[in-house]
Design a protein around this motif. Sequence first.
Motif, PDB file in Angstrom:
ATOM      1  N   LEU A   1       2.568   1.735  -3.525  1.00 20.90           N
ATOM      2  CA  LEU A   1       1.634   2.158  -4.558  1.00 20.90           C
ATOM      3  C   LEU A   1       1.237   3.623  -4.378  1.00 20.90           C
ATOM      4  O   LEU A   1       1.221   4.406  -5.346  1.00 20.90           O
ATOM      5  N   LEU A   2       0.932   4.023  -3.150  1.00 19.04           N
ATOM      6  CA  LEU A   2       0.553   5.412  -2.896  1.00 19.04           C
ATOM      7  C   LEU A   2       1.697   6.361  -3.231  1.00 19.04           C
ATOM      8  O   LEU A   2       1.490   7.412  -3.854  1.00 19.04           O
ATOM      9  N   ALA A   3       2.919   5.989  -2.835  1.00 18.42           N
ATOM     10  CA  ALA A   3       4.078   6.844  -3.111  1.00 18.42           C
ATOM     11  C   ALA A   3       4.295   6.993  -4.613  1.00 18.42           C
ATOM     12  O   ALA A   3       4.584   8.097  -5.108  1.00 18.42           O
TER      13      ALA A   3
ATOM     14  N   LEU B   1       2.080   6.690  -7.081  1.00 15.19           N
ATOM     15  CA  LEU B   1       1.027   7.483  -7.705  1.00 15.19           C
ATOM     16  C   LEU B   1       1.182   8.969  -7.390  1.00 15.19           C
ATOM     17  O   LEU B   1       1.008   9.831  -8.263  1.00 15.19           O
ATOM     18  N   ILE B   2       1.528   9.269  -6.156  1.00 18.14           N
ATOM     19  CA  ILE B   2       1.711  10.668  -5.770  1.00 18.14           C
ATOM     20  C   ILE B   2       2.891  11.296  -6.508  1.00 18.14           C
ATOM     21  O   ILE B   2       2.847  12.462  -6.919  1.00 18.14           O
TER      22      ILE B   2
ATOM     23  N   VAL C   1       0.838  -1.202   0.000  1.00 19.12           N
ATOM     24  CA  VAL C   1       0.000   0.000   0.000  1.00 19.12           C
ATOM     25  C   VAL C   1       0.873   1.253   0.000  1.00 19.12           C
ATOM     26  O   VAL C   1       0.630   2.202  -0.764  1.00 19.12           O
ATOM     27  N   ALA C   2       1.912   1.260   0.830  1.00 17.10           N
ATOM     28  CA  ALA C   2       2.788   2.432   0.903  1.00 17.10           C
ATOM     29  C   ALA C   2       3.500   2.680  -0.424  1.00 17.10           C
ATOM     30  O   ALA C   2       3.619   3.833  -0.878  1.00 17.10           O
TER      31      ALA C   2
END
Length: 475
Positions: free
Chosen positions: A454-456, A458-459, A451-452
């Motif tokens: 993927l979020l990083a 995308l951001i 999760v960490a």
Amino acid sequence: MTGTVNTADQTEGAGRKGRPPQPVASSGGRPAAKPRLGADFGKLWTAAAFSNLADGVGRVAVPLIATTLTRDPLAIAALGALAFVPWLVFGLPAGMIVDRYDRRRIMALANALRGLAAVGLAFLTVTGALDIWWLFAATLVFGFGETLFDNATNAIVPSLVERRCLDRANGFLQAAQITIDNFIATPIGGVLFAVSLALPLWVGAAGYLIPIALAVMLPLSAARPLRDAPAAQRQDAPEPAAAVVAGEPLAAAEGPAEQAAERANPAVSSAAGESVSAREAISYLWHHRFLRSMVVFTSVVGSAFSFAQAPTILYFLDELAVAPAAIGLVTAGIGLGALAGSLVASTLVERFGRGPVMLGANIVAAASLAAVWAAPEVVTGTIAYGLMACAVSVWNVPWGALRQAIVPGHLFGRVLGIIRTFTWGLFPFATLLGGWVARYDLRLPYVIAAVATLLAALIASKLLLEASKHSEPEE
């Protein structure tokens, strides 16, 4: 993990307009053959390969020895965490040393230090005086040697190959490391450990001798970047890339004439009297918006990977019921994925550009971490882990080449030291945290890291895509 024609523009220039770089066509309409990396790069590659062999044998032996002393997941994770501590406390000083003194001799001294540490650890094992604290101490010493050797090796690469070949050169270096670690050092270390606890340590110590000899045989261009020399001295000195293109690699060893040239040219001497300032490198990195942002991103994602990998051995042993004797097969399967990533990374960069490749690698890594978390048995777990290793390797190659392309040579050692102090310095804490979380559930660190990551990604997608626009030294 890259006439008066600018060779860097031939591969990266197109990326500045958002298009992938295209291969240079020959007069017959076919893509031109890739330029050779040169004999001097071959010496550096061989030195790094043998050093990786010695490291790999020890890297297998130390955790195995530790399991004979304790089965605490936190204690085992601490060994992995301690390997990164030297980058936290010594990364910048190591970079200053690399930028100040002869990089060839630094490589040799770093391996001599690690060889002595292996001998000491073997002696303690033979005499029965070994405990977990000695393993912790030896891991720190190995780490301090690694900061010097790896920093110097990375700093030397741009002086031996053309700028457009940086991705390929880094791919070969990483492929050698992965091949040796997973397919040579791991089985050798396991077999030697089965014979005697101390035997892999003795063999590892002996393995450092060859890279010590090869390091001092590298050419003068590898010593330090050409800077601050009078113009009259630089005019007659060919650029390293030009020498490779012309098929005239520099001499491998220093003869009397070379020694005289080194004494006469302060740009490649030890420069004991030259001031090497950490402030200069810190200021450069702080004011370079793109590189500074990339370091922050790498710190976040790298910490997520370290967090996830903390319980790896126990995950396969206890969660997927892998027999201890079969761990070597699992690590070999994972290594195949990492090797594949190293070999295809430069081709992907040539086809799509650095930015899209770096973004895609992080998305694939996030999906693979989630697959590891969900894996029901060893085959799918190994495939998922191997895919993650492949994605990490694909990331490492362009990331390493990107730093070498844009950081000026006279600053490279210090800038790399700062980057790894900030990034790798966080990894021990992430690893320890992952080991703590794994006490409750051995699978949980993988889904959290997925999760960490993927979020990083995308951001930071816009930032990562910008990597295709940077291919020249940027003061």
